[in-house]
Scaffold this motif. Sequence first.
Motif, PDB file in Angstrom:
ATOM      1  N   HIS A 103     -32.452  23.516 -40.735  1.00  0.00           N
ATOM      2  CA  HIS A 103     -33.426  24.303 -41.484  1.00  0.00           C
ATOM      3  C   HIS A 103     -33.545  25.667 -40.815  1.00  0.00           C
ATOM      4  CE1 HIS A 103     -34.679  20.274 -42.828  1.00  0.00           C
ATOM      5  NE2 HIS A 103     -34.969  20.910 -43.942  1.00  0.00           N
ATOM      6  N   THR A 104     -33.687  26.699 -41.611  1.00  0.00           N
ATOM      7  CA  THR A 104     -33.875  28.049 -41.090  1.00  0.00           C
ATOM      8  C   THR A 104     -35.189  28.595 -41.623  1.00  0.00           C
ATOM      9  OG1 THR A 104     -31.491  28.391 -41.097  1.00  0.00           O
ATOM     10  CG2 THR A 104     -32.869  30.344 -40.881  1.00  0.00           C
ATOM     11  N   LEU A 105     -36.067  29.011 -40.736  1.00  0.00           N
ATOM     12  CA  LEU A 105     -37.324  29.638 -41.114  1.00  0.00           C
ATOM     13  C   LEU A 105     -37.199  31.134 -40.877  1.00  0.00           C
ATOM     14  CD1 LEU A 105     -38.155  26.630 -40.356  1.00  0.00           C
ATOM     15  CD2 LEU A 105     -40.420  27.574 -40.029  1.00  0.00           C
ATOM     16  N   TYR A 106     -37.720  31.908 -41.798  1.00  0.00           N
ATOM     17  CA  TYR A 106     -37.747  33.364 -41.688  1.00  0.00           C
ATOM     18  C   TYR A 106     -39.204  33.810 -41.656  1.00  0.00           C
ATOM     19  CZ  TYR A 106     -32.872  33.023 -43.126  1.00  0.00           C
ATOM     20  OH  TYR A 106     -31.546  32.700 -43.188  1.00  0.00           O
ATOM     21  N   CYS A 107     -39.504  34.787 -40.833  1.00  0.00           N
ATOM     22  CA  CYS A 107     -40.862  35.316 -40.758  1.00  0.00           C
ATOM     23  C   CYS A 107     -41.225  35.980 -42.085  1.00  0.00           C
ATOM     24  CB  CYS A 107     -40.982  36.311 -39.609  1.00  0.00           C
ATOM     25  SG  CYS A 107     -42.669  36.927 -39.379  1.00  0.00           S
ATOM     26  N   ASP A 108     -42.447  35.695 -42.582  1.00  0.00           N
ATOM     27  CA  ASP A 108     -42.904  36.247 -43.852  1.00  0.00           C
ATOM     28  C   ASP A 108     -43.489  37.651 -43.733  1.00  0.00           C
ATOM     29  OD1 ASP A 108     -42.118  34.014 -45.263  1.00  0.00           O
ATOM     30  OD2 ASP A 108     -44.057  33.031 -45.139  1.00  0.00           O
ATOM     31  N   LYS A 109     -43.594  38.175 -42.526  1.00  0.00           N
ATOM     32  CA  LYS A 109     -44.105  39.540 -42.341  1.00  0.00           C
ATOM     33  C   LYS A 109     -43.093  40.523 -42.913  1.00  0.00           C
ATOM     34  CE  LYS A 109     -46.285  42.981 -40.146  1.00  0.00           C
ATOM     35  NZ  LYS A 109     -47.581  43.460 -40.500  1.00  0.00           N
ATOM     36  N   PRO A 110     -43.513  41.386 -43.856  1.00  0.00           N
ATOM     37  CA  PRO A 110     -42.568  42.366 -44.413  1.00  0.00           C
ATOM     38  C   PRO A 110     -41.943  43.226 -43.314  1.00  0.00           C
ATOM     39  CG  PRO A 110     -44.581  42.314 -45.699  1.00  0.00           C
ATOM     40  CD  PRO A 110     -44.827  41.474 -44.469  1.00  0.00           C
ATOM     41  N   GLY A 111     -40.637  43.317 -43.345  1.00  0.00           N
ATOM     42  CA  GLY A 111     -39.908  44.121 -42.385  1.00  0.00           C
ATOM     43  C   GLY A 111     -39.466  43.365 -41.138  1.00  0.00           C
ATOM     44  N   CYS A 112     -40.022  42.183 -40.903  1.00  0.00           N
ATOM     45  CA  CYS A 112     -39.632  41.403 -39.729  1.00  0.00           C
ATOM     46  C   CYS A 112     -38.371  40.618 -40.059  1.00  0.00           C
ATOM     47  CB  CYS A 112     -40.750  40.444 -39.319  1.00  0.00           C
ATOM     48  SG  CYS A 112     -40.355  39.498 -37.815  1.00  0.00           S
ATOM     49  N   ARG A 113     -37.408  40.645 -39.170  1.00  0.00           N
ATOM     50  CA  ARG A 113     -36.126  39.978 -39.401  1.00  0.00           C
ATOM     51  C   ARG A 113     -35.963  38.721 -38.536  1.00  0.00           C
ATOM     52  NH1 ARG A 113     -32.885  41.860 -43.247  1.00  0.00           N
ATOM     53  NH2 ARG A 113     -31.103  41.400 -41.972  1.00  0.00           N
ATOM     54  N   GLN A 114     -37.055  38.256 -37.934  1.00  0.00           N
ATOM     55  CA  GLN A 114     -37.001  37.092 -37.052  1.00  0.00           C
ATOM     56  C   GLN A 114     -36.673  35.824 -37.846  1.00  0.00           C
ATOM     57  OE1 GLN A 114     -37.441  37.342 -33.737  1.00  0.00           O
ATOM     58  NE2 GLN A 114     -37.059  35.197 -33.413  1.00  0.00           N
ATOM     59  N   GLU A 115     -35.796  35.010 -37.296  1.00  0.00           N
ATOM     60  CA  GLU A 115     -35.475  33.726 -37.914  1.00  0.00           C
ATOM     61  C   GLU A 115     -35.404  32.658 -36.836  1.00  0.00           C
ATOM     62  OE1 GLU A 115     -30.745  33.224 -38.363  1.00  0.00           O
ATOM     63  OE2 GLU A 115     -31.626  34.699 -39.710  1.00  0.00           O
ATOM     64  N   LEU A 116     -35.599  31.422 -37.256  1.00  0.00           N
ATOM     65  CA  LEU A 116     -35.550  30.288 -36.350  1.00  0.00           C
ATOM     66  C   LEU A 116     -34.724  29.202 -37.015  1.00  0.00           C
ATOM     67  CD1 LEU A 116     -36.557  28.797 -33.789  1.00  0.00           C
ATOM     68  CD2 LEU A 116     -38.528  28.064 -35.138  1.00  0.00           C
ATOM     69  N   ARG A 117     -33.640  28.792 -36.363  1.00  0.00           N
ATOM     70  CA  ARG A 117     -32.782  27.717 -36.877  1.00  0.00           C
ATOM     71  C   ARG A 117     -33.078  26.444 -36.108  1.00  0.00           C
ATOM     72  NH1 ARG A 117     -28.305  29.764 -39.948  1.00  0.00           N
ATOM     73  NH2 ARG A 117     -28.214  32.019 -39.704  1.00  0.00           N
ATOM     74  N   LEU A 118     -33.364  25.396 -36.851  1.00  0.00           N
ATOM     75  CA  LEU A 118     -33.669  24.105 -36.262  1.00  0.00           C
ATOM     76  C   LEU A 118     -32.682  23.079 -36.798  1.00  0.00           C
ATOM     77  CD1 LEU A 118     -37.501  24.317 -36.797  1.00  0.00           C
ATOM     78  CD2 LEU A 118     -36.315  24.561 -34.640  1.00  0.00           C
ATOM     79  N   THR A 119     -32.057  22.325 -35.905  1.00  0.00           N
ATOM     80  CA  THR A 119     -31.100  21.305 -36.320  1.00  0.00           C
ATOM     81  C   THR A 119     -31.698  19.924 -36.103  1.00  0.00           C
ATOM     82  OG1 THR A 119     -30.074  21.305 -34.146  1.00  0.00           O
ATOM     83  CG2 THR A 119     -29.084  22.740 -35.807  1.00  0.00           C
ATOM     84  N   ASN A 120     -31.170  18.987 -36.826  1.00  0.00           N
ATOM     85  CA  ASN A 120     -31.585  17.585 -36.739  1.00  0.00           C
ATOM     86  C   ASN A 120     -33.063  17.380 -37.055  1.00  0.00           C
ATOM     87  OD1 ASN A 120     -28.969  16.838 -36.044  1.00  0.00           O
ATOM     88  ND2 ASN A 120     -29.371  17.171 -33.881  1.00  0.00           N
ATOM     89  N   THR A 121     -33.584  18.156 -37.974  1.00  0.00           N
ATOM     90  CA  THR A 121     -34.937  17.940 -38.486  1.00  0.00           C
ATOM     91  C   THR A 121     -34.763  17.443 -39.915  1.00  0.00           C
ATOM     92  OG1 THR A 121     -35.036  20.262 -39.107  1.00  0.00           O
ATOM     93  CG2 THR A 121     -36.057  19.652 -37.037  1.00  0.00           C
ATOM     94  N   GLY A 122     -35.084  16.197 -40.143  1.00  0.00           N
ATOM     95  CA  GLY A 122     -34.773  15.547 -41.412  1.00  0.00           C
ATOM     96  C   GLY A 122     -35.355  16.205 -42.640  1.00  0.00           C
TER      97      GLY A 122
END
Length: 60
Positions: A7-26
């Motif tokens: 799963h990849t989460l992206y920050c909802d703040k406009p202009g922010c490019r931060q992302e977080l990739r999480l593996t093995n989360t069902g």
Amino acid sequence: MSLAVTHTLYCDKPGCRQELRLTNTGTAGAARTVAYRQHGWSTRRGDYCPAHSPRKGGDR
């Protein structure tokens, strides 16, 4: 047999490019829980990285 789900989460703040990739989360819910507990993301009213987390006083 289990599937390796990423799963990849992206920050909802406009202009922010931060992302977080999480593996093995069902499920997406499990991924949000891991993001909140282990990585400091705010996941209640959108997905916000630690720099913009409203619960930590970030500039939302």
